[in-house]
Write a protein that holds these residues in place. Structure first.
Motif, PDB file in Angstrom:
ATOM      1  N   ASP A  33       8.663 -29.358  48.883  1.00  0.00           N
ATOM      2  CA  ASP A  33       9.755 -29.960  48.007  1.00  0.00           C
ATOM      3  C   ASP A  33      10.890 -29.778  49.177  1.00  0.00           C
ATOM      4  O   ASP A  33      11.709 -31.478  49.572  1.00  0.00           O
ATOM      5  CB  ASP A  33       9.902 -29.697  46.941  1.00  0.00           C
ATOM      6  CG  ASP A  33       8.830 -30.613  45.997  1.00  0.00           C
ATOM      7  OD1 ASP A  33       8.283 -31.054  46.490  1.00  0.00           O
ATOM      8  OD2 ASP A  33       8.860 -29.907  45.095  1.00  0.00           O
ATOM      9  N   LEU A  37      12.533 -33.230  51.016  1.00  0.00           N
ATOM     10  CA  LEU A  37      14.419 -33.427  50.738  1.00  0.00           C
ATOM     11  C   LEU A  37      15.084 -33.621  51.889  1.00  0.00           C
ATOM     12  O   LEU A  37      15.858 -34.405  52.993  1.00  0.00           O
ATOM     13  CB  LEU A  37      14.675 -32.529  49.642  1.00  0.00           C
ATOM     14  CG  LEU A  37      14.933 -32.602  48.515  1.00  0.00           C
ATOM     15  CD1 LEU A  37      15.736 -31.153  47.543  1.00  0.00           C
ATOM     16  CD2 LEU A  37      15.921 -33.800  48.225  1.00  0.00           C
ATOM     17  N   ASP A  41      16.471 -36.974  54.352  1.00  0.00           N
ATOM     18  CA  ASP A  41      18.149 -37.187  54.469  1.00  0.00           C
ATOM     19  C   ASP A  41      18.384 -37.544  55.986  1.00  0.00           C
ATOM     20  O   ASP A  41      17.708 -37.718  56.391  1.00  0.00           O
ATOM     21  CB  ASP A  41      18.378 -35.220  54.592  1.00  0.00           C
ATOM     22  CG  ASP A  41      20.183 -35.824  54.991  1.00  0.00           C
ATOM     23  OD1 ASP A  41      20.896 -35.255  54.042  1.00  0.00           O
ATOM     24  OD2 ASP A  41      20.511 -35.608  56.331  1.00  0.00           O
ATOM     25  N   ARG A  57       5.060 -33.727  50.670  1.00  0.00           N
ATOM     26  CA  ARG A  57       6.000 -33.660  49.568  1.00  0.00           C
ATOM     27  C   ARG A  57       4.140 -34.483  48.516  1.00  0.00           C
ATOM     28  O   ARG A  57       4.393 -33.950  47.257  1.00  0.00           O
ATOM     29  CB  ARG A  57       7.656 -35.048  49.051  1.00  0.00           C
ATOM     30  CG  ARG A  57       7.195 -35.125  47.665  1.00  0.00           C
ATOM     31  CD  ARG A  57       8.137 -35.878  47.385  1.00  0.00           C
ATOM     32  NE  ARG A  57       9.860 -35.200  47.574  1.00  0.00           N
ATOM     33  CZ  ARG A  57      10.900 -35.335  47.300  1.00  0.00           C
ATOM     34  NH1 ARG A  57      11.568 -36.094  47.162  1.00  0.00           N
ATOM     35  NH2 ARG A  57      11.818 -34.151  47.123  1.00  0.00           N
TER      36      ARG A  57
END
Length: 63
Positions: A33, A37, A41, A57
């Motif tokens: 995870d 993330l 970005d 993910r």
């Protein structure tokens, strides 16, 4: 928000709007995870190896 299932104490707990935020140390199962993330970005998506993080993910057994 996920529950604290590791039995570890929160480093910091505070209320935000109608919820509670608990800051804790990351564990190995958090890694997919976290990488996802970073890949999502805007700056992270341009980094080397970001494509592998996107796939992490969807295959995360904890998520």
């Amino acid at each position: 928000m996920t529950s604290n299932t590791t039995g570890r104490s929160a480093l910091l707990t505070f209320g935000v709007d109608d919820g509670t935020v608990r800051l804790r140390s990351a564990v190995r199962r958090d890694l997919p995870d976290i990488l996802a993330l970073l890949a999502e970005d805007q700056l992270g998506s341009e980094r080397e190896g970001a494509g592998a993080a996107r796939g992490a993910r969807s295959s995360n057994p904890c998520g």
